[in-house]
Design an enzyme around this catalytic site. Structure first.
Site, PDB file in Angstrom:
ATOM      1  N   TYR A   1       0.830  -1.201   0.000  1.00  0.00           N
ATOM      2  CA  TYR A   1       0.000   0.000   0.000  1.00  0.00           C
ATOM      3  C   TYR A   1       0.868   1.257   0.000  1.00  0.00           C
ATOM      4  O   TYR A   1       0.648   2.183  -0.790  1.00  0.00           O
ATOM      5  CB  TYR A   1      -0.925   0.000   1.210  1.00  0.00           C
ATOM      6  CG  TYR A   1      -1.796   1.223   1.319  1.00  0.00           C
ATOM      7  CD1 TYR A   1      -2.942   1.353   0.543  1.00  0.00           C
ATOM      8  CD2 TYR A   1      -1.477   2.261   2.200  1.00  0.00           C
ATOM      9  CE1 TYR A   1      -3.747   2.483   0.637  1.00  0.00           C
ATOM     10  CE2 TYR A   1      -2.272   3.388   2.297  1.00  0.00           C
ATOM     11  CZ  TYR A   1      -3.406   3.496   1.516  1.00  0.00           C
ATOM     12  OH  TYR A   1      -4.198   4.620   1.600  1.00  0.00           O
TER      13      TYR A   1
ATOM     14  N   LYS B 156       1.125   4.213  -2.959  1.00  0.00           N
ATOM     15  CA  LYS B 156       0.817   5.608  -2.700  1.00  0.00           C
ATOM     16  C   LYS B 156       2.007   6.523  -2.984  1.00  0.00           C
ATOM     17  O   LYS B 156       1.833   7.688  -3.354  1.00  0.00           O
ATOM     18  CB  LYS B 156       0.302   5.779  -1.270  1.00  0.00           C
ATOM     19  CG  LYS B 156      -1.067   5.146  -1.060  1.00  0.00           C
ATOM     20  CD  LYS B 156      -2.079   5.691  -2.068  1.00  0.00           C
ATOM     21  CE  LYS B 156      -3.448   5.087  -1.929  1.00  0.00           C
ATOM     22  NZ  LYS B 156      -4.432   5.631  -2.913  1.00  0.00           N
TER      23      LYS B 156
END
Length: 257
Positions: free
Chosen positions: A152, A156
């Site tokens: 994740y 990002k």
């Protein structure tokens, strides 16, 4: 009034952004990953310009979403809001990619390349992106043991780098990244400290405002304030290498100018 496309607008921050923009009188194109999910948009769909349907973990369906948006018309802004967080395993999309990487990085890249170029691009990131450096060697998690938190964070960081790459390549487009904070959404949970109205405010402001403070590009925002992102995201060499890898993995080229 602006026309704005928002990915992942059936709930959470995407839905809140759509509601806010519609209430301000702007024209909005919604997005749902399936016909069933689109049913959740019934109250907003009657006020919207349309609903694009397609699962962003699929490259083919992502291309279909771009086609649907282009058929409606040129957007003034696109808010790349859709994303996933805690995936128990790498997963495998129809094209064989890791699910987190496909939805959080590959899909916004493909949509950016395939949707008729808007005047403004906004990419939702996270403060956790600062833990995602040095991901280019294994973008798709084909070699490493799966780590959902790191995947994740990397996705990002990649989306911040993409926003900044576009600010360099497309100087006529305002391209920015936003950390909305840990918001009280289905993803963030009821105990999150940021209310949903605050969580959506920066990206909708960047999408439509004529405030001189919003008419900038290549910046990283948190709660209406510019912040310093991770160093790697600001490195043009990293940005260009990332774009090259995304082109190779998707077969979709990002126009240079």
């Amino acid at each position: 009034m602006a026309m704005v496309f928002i990915t992942g607008s059936t709930d959470g921050l995407g839905r809140a952004a759509a509601q806010s923009l519609l209430d301000q009188g702007h024209r909005v194109v919604l997005h749902a990953r399936s016909v069933d999910r689109a049913a959740a948009l019934e109250d907003l769909a009657s006020r919207a310009e349309g609903v694009a349907i397609g699962d962003l973990q699929s490259g083919a369906e992502t291309k279909g979403v771009a086609d649907q948006v282009n058929a409606i018309g040129r957007m003034d802004a696109v808010i790349h809001n859709a994303g996933v967080y805690a995936q128990r395993s790498r997963g495998s999309t129809p094209e064989g990619h890791a699910t987190t990487f496909a939805i959080n990085t590959l899909a916004p890249y493909m949509l950016t390349a395939l949707i008729e170029r808007p005047a403004r691009l906004i990419y939702l990131s996270s403060g956790l992106h600062r833990g995602g450096e040095r991901s280019l060697n294994d973008l798709d998690w084909a070699k490493r043991p799966w780590d959902s938190a790191t995947a994740y964070a990397e996705s990002k960081l990649q989306i911040v780098a993409l926003a900044f790459a576009l600010a360099r390549r497309w100087p006529q487009v305002l391209s920015n990244a936003v950390d909305p904070g840990w918001a009280r959404t289905r993803m963030g949970g009821s105990g999150a400290p940021v209310d949903i109205a605050t969580g959506q405010k920066t990206q909708t402001w960047l999408a439509v405002s004529d405030d001189p403070a919003a008419l900038v590009s290549g910046r990283y925002w948190h709660h209406m304030q510019q912040q310093e992102p991770a160093c790697e995201s600001m490195d043009p060499a990293f940005q260009d290498a990332l774009v090259d890898r995304l082109r190779e993995l998707t077969g979709v080229a990002l126009p240079r100018s």
